[in-house]
Structures are given as structure tokens and as C-alpha cells.
Design a protein around this motif. Sequence first.
Motif, mmCIF file in Angstrom:
data_model
loop_
_atom_site.group_PDB
_atom_site.id
_atom_site.type_symbol
_atom_site.label_atom_id
_atom_site.label_comp_id
_atom_site.label_asym_id
_atom_site.label_seq_id
_atom_site.Cartn_x
_atom_site.Cartn_y
_atom_site.Cartn_z
ATOM 1 N N UNK A 41 0.803 -1.214 0.000
ATOM 2 C CA UNK A 41 0.000 0.000 0.000
ATOM 3 C C UNK A 41 0.831 1.256 0.000
ATOM 4 N N UNK A 42 0.132 2.377 -0.031
ATOM 5 C CA UNK A 42 0.776 3.687 -0.123
ATOM 6 C C UNK A 42 1.084 4.222 1.272
ATOM 7 N N UNK A 64 9.469 -4.367 -2.870
ATOM 8 C CA UNK A 64 8.989 -4.003 -4.196
ATOM 9 C C UNK A 64 8.306 -2.655 -4.124
ATOM 10 N N UNK A 65 7.696 -2.230 -5.219
ATOM 11 C CA UNK A 65 6.999 -0.954 -5.253
ATOM 12 C C UNK A 65 5.824 -0.988 -4.286
ATOM 13 N N UNK A 66 5.862 -0.090 -3.295
ATOM 14 C CA UNK A 66 4.823 -0.006 -2.268
ATOM 15 C C UNK A 66 4.580 -1.343 -1.562
ATOM 16 N N UNK A 67 5.666 -2.103 -1.354
ATOM 17 C CA UNK A 67 5.585 -3.385 -0.657
ATOM 18 C C UNK A 67 6.728 -3.473 0.352
ATOM 19 N N UNK A 68 6.409 -3.997 1.529
ATOM 20 C CA UNK A 68 7.416 -4.172 2.573
ATOM 21 C C UNK A 68 7.203 -5.508 3.256
ATOM 22 N N UNK A 69 8.308 -6.083 3.718
ATOM 23 C CA UNK A 69 8.242 -7.209 4.640
ATOM 24 C C UNK A 69 8.540 -6.640 6.020
ATOM 25 N N UNK A 70 7.778 -7.070 6.999
ATOM 26 C CA UNK A 70 8.003 -6.703 8.388
ATOM 27 C C UNK A 70 8.405 -7.988 9.090
ATOM 28 N N UNK A 109 -3.975 0.052 9.675
ATOM 29 C CA UNK A 109 -3.554 0.284 8.289
ATOM 30 C C UNK A 109 -4.727 0.362 7.309
ATOM 31 N N UNK A 110 -5.937 0.088 7.782
ATOM 32 C CA UNK A 110 -7.116 0.092 6.904
ATOM 33 C C UNK A 110 -7.193 1.404 6.124
ATOM 34 N N UNK A 111 -7.364 1.259 4.814
ATOM 35 C CA UNK A 111 -7.438 2.423 3.939
ATOM 36 C C UNK A 111 -6.087 2.917 3.448
ATOM 37 N N UNK A 112 -5.001 2.489 4.108
ATOM 38 C CA UNK A 112 -3.656 2.914 3.710
ATOM 39 C C UNK A 112 -2.845 1.767 3.131
ATOM 40 N N UNK A 113 -3.057 0.576 3.692
ATOM 41 C CA UNK A 113 -2.278 -0.588 3.270
ATOM 42 C C UNK A 113 -2.991 -1.860 3.712
ATOM 43 N N UNK A 114 -2.602 -2.948 3.097
ATOM 44 C CA UNK A 114 -3.122 -4.271 3.433
ATOM 45 C C UNK A 114 -1.968 -5.062 4.018
ATOM 46 N N UNK A 115 -2.241 -5.847 5.053
ATOM 47 C CA UNK A 115 -1.199 -6.651 5.688
ATOM 48 C C UNK A 115 -1.583 -8.124 5.583
ATOM 49 N N UNK A 116 -0.621 -8.940 5.193
ATOM 50 C CA UNK A 116 -0.831 -10.386 5.081
ATOM 51 C C UNK A 116 0.248 -11.100 5.885
ATOM 52 N N UNK A 117 -0.165 -12.023 6.725
ATOM 53 C CA UNK A 117 0.769 -12.787 7.539
ATOM 54 C C UNK A 117 1.423 -13.864 6.672
ATOM 55 N N UNK A 118 2.735 -13.777 6.533
ATOM 56 C CA UNK A 118 3.510 -14.746 5.757
ATOM 57 C C UNK A 118 4.396 -15.605 6.657
ATOM 58 N N UNK A 119 4.181 -15.516 7.962
ATOM 59 C CA UNK A 119 5.030 -16.209 8.927
ATOM 60 C C UNK A 119 5.097 -17.705 8.679
ATOM 61 N N UNK A 120 3.999 -18.287 8.274
ATOM 62 C CA UNK A 120 3.936 -19.734 8.044
ATOM 63 C C UNK A 120 4.613 -20.144 6.742
ATOM 64 N N UNK A 121 4.854 -19.211 5.846
ATOM 65 C CA UNK A 121 5.317 -19.558 4.514
ATOM 66 C C UNK A 121 6.732 -19.162 4.166
ATOM 67 N N UNK A 122 7.426 -18.489 5.077
ATOM 68 C CA UNK A 122 8.782 -18.031 4.780
ATOM 69 C C UNK A 122 9.694 -18.283 5.970
#
Length: 187
Positions: free
Chosen positions: A39-40, A64-70, A88-101
Motif C-alpha cells: 500500500x501507499x 517491491x513498489x509499495x511493498x514491505x516485509x516486516x 492500516x485500513x485504507x492505507x495498506x493491506x497486511x498479510x501474515x507470511x510467517x507460516x510460509x517463509x
Amino acid sequence: MPDLPQHRPVLSDARYNGMSGSGLGLEALPEGHLLHVLGAIEPPALAAELAKAGLANSSIRKAGFRQWFVAGNAPLSSVSLDALAAALAGKAVVMDQSHGRVRIGVSGRSSRLLLSKGTVVDLDPTVFPEGESAMTMLGHISVQIVRTGDDSFELTVLRSFAESLWDELTHMAASAEKDSVSRLSLP
């Protein structure tokens, strides 16, 4: 009630206990949390929202463009994730990748030599300073490389490729050690 699958860290076997010697260290990092934020929102604003959600010790890495890993070492509670998503609602979307990386630490004076055997990213500190990150290939495996210190890096890889990456790194480490010894013996 059927048994539910239990989480087992992918690099938990004895052969993944870490490696060190000759100016090079390799370690499986804790499988804490890894969030993908899209998100922006700029890193300073994201850092402020992370602090409010109890994730102040997490690091933000450009993915990546407007993408971050936390990323962080502590497991993520659903309360923290929900709080962050709401903030972050309205500004960015967050997806939990803890199980996959999975994250792997590479450190020591030979760390750049080791990583240069598998990637085209210029890891010179003047070009790739501490905190810098790059999505790239290490050999045939897609990774994110982050410089975490003068001679230390963190690699983030898809969980299903973690063991292959570890094996590739240990193979490259043996080769890097030979190259290091060869350079010392040159006249």
C-alpha cells in the motif's frame, strides 16, 4: 477431534544447528513473524503503526513498489495482527507470511564472498548499506537479501525452499573457504 497439525520449524534438525568457522557463520533464525504489507504507506508511518501494535522491535524491509516485509523474532499474536490491520485500513493491506517463509542469517568477514557466488546483487557496503534489501535469486532460489550489519545479512526464502537454500549455502561456503585460502597463499 482429530489432531491438528503442529508447527515445526523447517530448519530444526541437528544438521541446521548453524555453521561457523573461517570468517563465516550460518544460522537458522527464529521463525517469529513475517508480514507482507502492500500500500501507499511510507516506512516511518508504518513503523509508528507497528509500535502501536506492539511490534516496535520488527524491522521493515522493502520488497517491491509499495511493498514491505516486516520481520521479527517473536511470534505474532492474532491480537497484534488484527490491531495492525485495523490501523492500516485504507492505507495498506497486511498479510501474515510467517507460516510460509523462513529467515537464515549469514555473517562473518567472508559473508559477501559467499553470497557473491550465488547472486548478482552488488553487496559492497557503499552500494548496499545496512538496512538495504533486494529481492533476487541466489542460485536458482528466489530470496530477499537484507544487510543487517557490516558483515551480516539475512536471507528470507519460501519455506519449501529453505532446506535447499541451506544446502546451497553450505556448498558455497566450502567453495568460499577454498577461495579465501587461495588468496592468502598468493605471492
